[in-house]
Design a protein around this motif. Structure first.
Motif: not given
Length: 255
Positions: A24-29, A80-81, A86-87
């Motif tokens: 969904s495009g999150a960074n690793t941290n 998908d931001f 939501r997570i």
């Protein structure tokens, strides 16, 4: 209390969450932080190695000190931001509410099943954004109209190429080439007061902003490998865009 049967179930759930965040495009941290929160609620400690295509996760029960390791391949990314948000919210709610394994699993399934915007709504919305950028760069209403249709057709080609499962960089090249070709007609026929603005903005929908931003945040968080991979992916995408634009300008002999 509804508890999991084994560490294997917990690792599968955490891998599912990590994979969903990555695609969904999150960074690793953010990936590492989110799954650590869920693991803490389940009285476990998690150690993971996250790359662009693979996640290696080891989970340890804080009571028994038993460990379990599992590897999961990450499917192709689809930004998908809304899923990321939501997570992240669910991870905080899980800590404050001391959710059970079943509650976390049901929440993740609910997030996955949320409806997304249809491709037609995306086409129209992104095309309007292309027209808006054209106006910002000094284009008039005729230039904006050309930019709208150039972006519309270019994005449609990109969606179609993705559906055919072509190489991602080829998809970007094709979309850039088609959008640039249509925008070049505005210069050839001198449509509007600033047709060059149309050409400059017709391919902005392809800019890999997420990959480039994540590359710098990963580097700042000392996730050097992921940062370099994402930066390289962003540069390759920009080169594919430039190649499509250059070829269209070469065909129409535009300098």
């Amino acid at each position: 209390m509804n508890t999991p049967k084994s560490l294997e179930e917990i690792s599968d759930l955490l891998l599912q969450i990590a994979s969903l965040l990555m695609i969904s495009g999150a960074n690793t941290n953010r990936v590492n932080t989110s799954i650590s929160r869920f693991a803490s609620v389940l009285n476990c400690e998690v150690f993971n190695l996250t790359s662009q295509k693979t996640i290696i996760l080891t989970i340890t029960d804080n009571n028994t000190k038993k460990s379990f390791t599992r590897v999961k391949n990450i499917p192709p990314h689809k930004i998908d931001f809304a899923i990321i948000s939501r997570i992240s919210n669910a991870s905080w709610n899980a800590i404050s509410g001391q959710w059970t394994f079943q509650e976390i699993s049901e929440k993740i399934d609910f997030i996955k099943e949320q409806k997304k915007y249809s491709k037609y709504i995306t086409l129209i919305a992104v095309s309007f954004s292309g027209a808006g950028f054209c106006n910002i760069f000094g284009g008039d209403y005729l230039n904006m109209l050309v930019a709208f249709f150039s972006t519309l057709v270019g994005l449609f080609v990109l969606q179609l190429a993705h559906k055919k499962q072509f190489n991602g960089y080829i998809n970007v090249f094709l979309a850039s080439f088609i959008a640039s070709m249509l925008a070049c007609t505005g210069i050839i026929y001198n449509i509007g007061t600033n047709p060059e603005a149309t050409l400059a903005t017709s391919i902005l929908f392809l800019v890999p902003g997420v990959a480039l931003i994540n590359s710098f945040t990963d580097l700042l968080d000392k996730n050097v490998i992921n940062g370099m991979v994402r930066f390289t992916h962003g540069v390759m995408t920009v080169l594919s865009m430039a190649l499509g634009l250059f070829l269209a300008m070469l065909i129409f002999q535009i300098k």
